[in-house]
Design a protein around this motif. Structure first.
Motif, mmCIF file in Angstrom:
data_model
loop_
_atom_site.group_PDB
_atom_site.id
_atom_site.type_symbol
_atom_site.label_atom_id
_atom_site.label_comp_id
_atom_site.label_asym_id
_atom_site.label_seq_id
_atom_site.Cartn_x
_atom_site.Cartn_y
_atom_site.Cartn_z
ATOM 1 N N LEU A 127 0.839 -1.187 0.000
ATOM 2 C CA LEU A 127 0.000 0.000 0.000
ATOM 3 C C LEU A 127 0.877 1.241 0.000
ATOM 4 O O LEU A 127 1.618 1.490 0.961
ATOM 5 N N SER A 128 0.848 2.009 -1.073
ATOM 6 C CA SER A 128 1.577 3.274 -1.179
ATOM 7 C C SER A 128 3.077 3.092 -0.991
ATOM 8 O O SER A 128 3.720 3.821 -0.242
ATOM 9 N N GLY A 129 3.639 2.120 -1.701
ATOM 10 C CA GLY A 129 5.063 1.852 -1.578
ATOM 11 C C GLY A 129 5.748 1.697 -2.919
ATOM 12 O O GLY A 129 5.281 2.206 -3.938
ATOM 13 N N PHE A 130 6.858 0.953 -2.922
ATOM 14 C CA PHE A 130 7.614 0.712 -4.148
ATOM 15 C C PHE A 130 8.537 -0.478 -3.940
ATOM 16 O O PHE A 130 8.818 -0.886 -2.811
ATOM 17 N N VAL A 131 9.003 -1.034 -5.049
ATOM 18 C CA VAL A 131 10.051 -2.046 -4.989
ATOM 19 C C VAL A 131 11.379 -1.307 -4.863
ATOM 20 O O VAL A 131 11.710 -0.483 -5.721
ATOM 21 N N PRO A 132 12.148 -1.551 -3.809
ATOM 22 C CA PRO A 132 13.331 -0.724 -3.562
ATOM 23 C C PRO A 132 14.444 -0.952 -4.574
ATOM 24 O O PRO A 132 14.595 -2.039 -5.140
ATOM 25 N N VAL A 133 15.210 0.096 -4.787
ATOM 26 C CA VAL A 133 16.479 0.023 -5.513
ATOM 27 C C VAL A 133 17.554 0.390 -4.496
ATOM 28 O O VAL A 133 17.646 1.542 -4.066
ATOM 29 N N GLY A 153 -2.482 6.024 -3.935
ATOM 30 C CA GLY A 153 -3.265 7.226 -4.154
ATOM 31 C C GLY A 153 -2.719 8.025 -5.327
ATOM 32 O O GLY A 153 -1.509 8.248 -5.419
ATOM 33 N N THR A 154 -3.594 8.467 -6.213
ATOM 34 C CA THR A 154 -3.135 9.225 -7.379
ATOM 35 C C THR A 154 -2.613 10.606 -6.987
ATOM 36 O O THR A 154 -1.882 11.232 -7.759
ATOM 37 N N TYR A 155 -2.982 11.092 -5.790
ATOM 38 C CA TYR A 155 -2.519 12.402 -5.323
ATOM 39 C C TYR A 155 -1.467 12.278 -4.219
ATOM 40 O O TYR A 155 -1.244 13.231 -3.467
ATOM 41 N N ASP A 156 -0.830 11.127 -4.134
ATOM 42 C CA ASP A 156 0.193 10.896 -3.115
ATOM 43 C C ASP A 156 1.381 11.824 -3.378
ATOM 44 O O ASP A 156 2.036 11.739 -4.422
ATOM 45 N N ASP A 157 1.663 12.714 -2.426
ATOM 46 C CA ASP A 157 2.785 13.634 -2.582
ATOM 47 C C ASP A 157 4.004 13.211 -1.763
ATOM 48 O O ASP A 157 4.988 13.951 -1.685
ATOM 49 N N VAL A 158 3.939 12.040 -1.142
ATOM 50 C CA VAL A 158 5.067 11.499 -0.390
ATOM 51 C C VAL A 158 5.800 10.450 -1.230
ATOM 52 O O VAL A 158 7.014 10.517 -1.434
ATOM 53 N N ILE A 159 5.046 9.469 -1.703
ATOM 54 C CA ILE A 159 5.555 8.468 -2.643
ATOM 55 C C ILE A 159 4.638 8.526 -3.862
ATOM 56 O O ILE A 159 3.526 7.981 -3.833
ATOM 57 N N SER A 183 -6.627 5.135 -6.119
ATOM 58 C CA SER A 183 -7.716 5.904 -5.526
ATOM 59 C C SER A 183 -7.359 7.388 -5.583
ATOM 60 O O SER A 183 -6.182 7.748 -5.483
ATOM 61 N N PRO A 184 -8.351 8.276 -5.708
ATOM 62 C CA PRO A 184 -8.079 9.723 -5.758
ATOM 63 C C PRO A 184 -7.819 10.301 -4.371
ATOM 64 O O PRO A 184 -8.575 11.121 -3.857
ATOM 65 N N ILE A 185 -6.723 9.836 -3.761
ATOM 66 C CA ILE A 185 -6.381 10.226 -2.389
ATOM 67 C C ILE A 185 -4.895 10.547 -2.320
ATOM 68 O O ILE A 185 -4.153 10.367 -3.289
ATOM 69 N N GLY A 186 -4.446 10.998 -1.148
ATOM 70 C CA GLY A 186 -3.042 11.265 -0.899
ATOM 71 C C GLY A 186 -2.335 10.043 -0.335
ATOM 72 O O GLY A 186 -2.616 8.911 -0.712
ATOM 73 N N HIS A 187 -1.439 10.300 0.635
ATOM 74 C CA HIS A 187 -0.608 9.226 1.180
ATOM 75 C C HIS A 187 -1.298 8.592 2.385
ATOM 76 O O HIS A 187 -0.913 8.809 3.541
ATOM 77 N N TRP A 188 -2.338 7.855 2.098
ATOM 78 C CA TRP A 188 -3.012 7.080 3.131
ATOM 79 C C TRP A 188 -3.717 5.901 2.480
ATOM 80 O O TRP A 188 -3.598 5.690 1.271
ATOM 81 N N GLY A 192 -12.061 1.957 0.949
ATOM 82 C CA GLY A 192 -12.861 1.269 -0.051
ATOM 83 C C GLY A 192 -12.209 0.028 -0.635
ATOM 84 O O GLY A 192 -12.907 -0.824 -1.205
ATOM 85 N N ILE A 193 -10.881 -0.084 -0.506
ATOM 86 C CA ILE A 193 -10.208 -1.260 -1.061
ATOM 87 C C ILE A 193 -10.124 -2.419 -0.070
ATOM 88 O O ILE A 193 -9.759 -3.533 -0.442
ATOM 89 N N LEU A 194 -10.461 -2.157 1.194
ATOM 90 C CA LEU A 194 -10.239 -3.176 2.230
ATOM 91 C C LEU A 194 -11.028 -4.458 2.010
ATOM 92 O O LEU A 194 -10.490 -5.554 2.257
ATOM 93 N N PRO A 195 -12.299 -4.411 1.550
ATOM 94 C CA PRO A 195 -12.999 -5.685 1.302
ATOM 95 C C PRO A 195 -12.293 -6.567 0.277
ATOM 96 O O PRO A 195 -12.221 -7.792 0.449
ATOM 97 N N GLU A 196 -11.747 -5.974 -0.780
ATOM 98 C CA GLU A 196 -11.016 -6.770 -1.778
ATOM 99 C C GLU A 196 -9.754 -7.368 -1.172
ATOM 100 O O GLU A 196 -9.409 -8.524 -1.455
ATOM 101 N N LEU A 197 -9.068 -6.592 -0.354
ATOM 102 C CA LEU A 197 -7.855 -7.102 0.275
ATOM 103 C C LEU A 197 -8.180 -8.216 1.262
ATOM 104 O O LEU A 197 -7.449 -9.214 1.346
#
Length: 209
Positions: A127-133, A153-159, A183-188, A192-197
């Motif tokens: 969730l809101s991460g990356f594969v590290p280099v 989040g499409t508006y994530d300004d941290v990652i 999702s159209p959110i920031g870094h959180w 809404g995705i929790l049921p699928e997870l």
């Protein structure tokens, strides 16, 4: 180095474990409520470990961040080593452990699930991460892969969301089955995705469809 962790017992004999890794500057309490959200029937024994490093501006950290996407090699090695030792000491085989995390915790989940020589978990949730280099760590992109879920989040300004898209492309090109959600959110985390997870966790750990 021994990690501290909160535990949420299963309702009966555990079918496996659910491990959730917090983000930068948080602690083991941060994702604890998510254990019930992703495993509402309490089929699994839940764990939320605390990252081993204390760094500015406070809280617990898995590694230092000189630049997003590129962890500091020395502190990453320390956090990764402590986390692998702790995870490998759990009383569950890797294929019965659902592994996930948010932000830095998502990075460490990718690292644990894809690290060369590491066993695959039952499922990987990033969730809101990356594969590290990072020097000293390389991904093993050899199939088979566990089921993977990536959310960002499409508006994530941290990652920025491009990191999530890059992880999706990397894994899909290698042959992984990736559930990907933006999702159209920031870094959180988008509730809404929790049921699928939760459904993914249940099936991956031997529950009914």
């Amino acid at each position: 180095m021994t990690l501290l962790a909160l535990e949420r017992p299963s309702a009966g004999e555990p079918a496996g474990a659910l491990v959730l890794l917090h983000g930068r500057g948080a602690d083991e309490h941060d994702l604890f409520p998510l254990l019930d959200a992703l495993d509402p029937e309490r089929r699994l024994h839940g764990y939320t470990p605390r990252a081993p490093l204390s760094l500015p501006p406070g809280g617990a950290h898995w590694y230092a961040v000189p630049r997003v996407g590129f962890p500091d090699p020395l502190t990453f090695r320390e956090g990764y080593g402590a986390l692998t030792s702790w995870l490998d000491g759990l009383p569950f085989p890797p294929e019965r452990i659902a592994l996930g995390g948010f932000s830095q915790g998502a990075v460490m989940s990718h690292a644990l699930a894809l690290g060369a020589g590491r066993p695959r978990p039952a499922t990987l949730i990033a969730l809101s991460g990356f594969v590290p280099v990072v020097d000293g760590w390389e991904p093993d992109l050899t199939p088979p892969f566990p089921p993977v879920a990536i959310a960002h989040g499409t508006y994530d300004d941290v990652i920025p969301v491009e990191f999530g898209r890059r992880a999706r492309a990397l894994l899909e090109e290698a042959g992984a089955d990736v559930l990907y959600r933006e999702s159209p959110i920031g870094h959180w985390i988008d509730p809404g995705i929790l049921p699928e997870l939760a459904a993914l966790v249940r099936v991956a750990t031997g529950g009914d469809e």
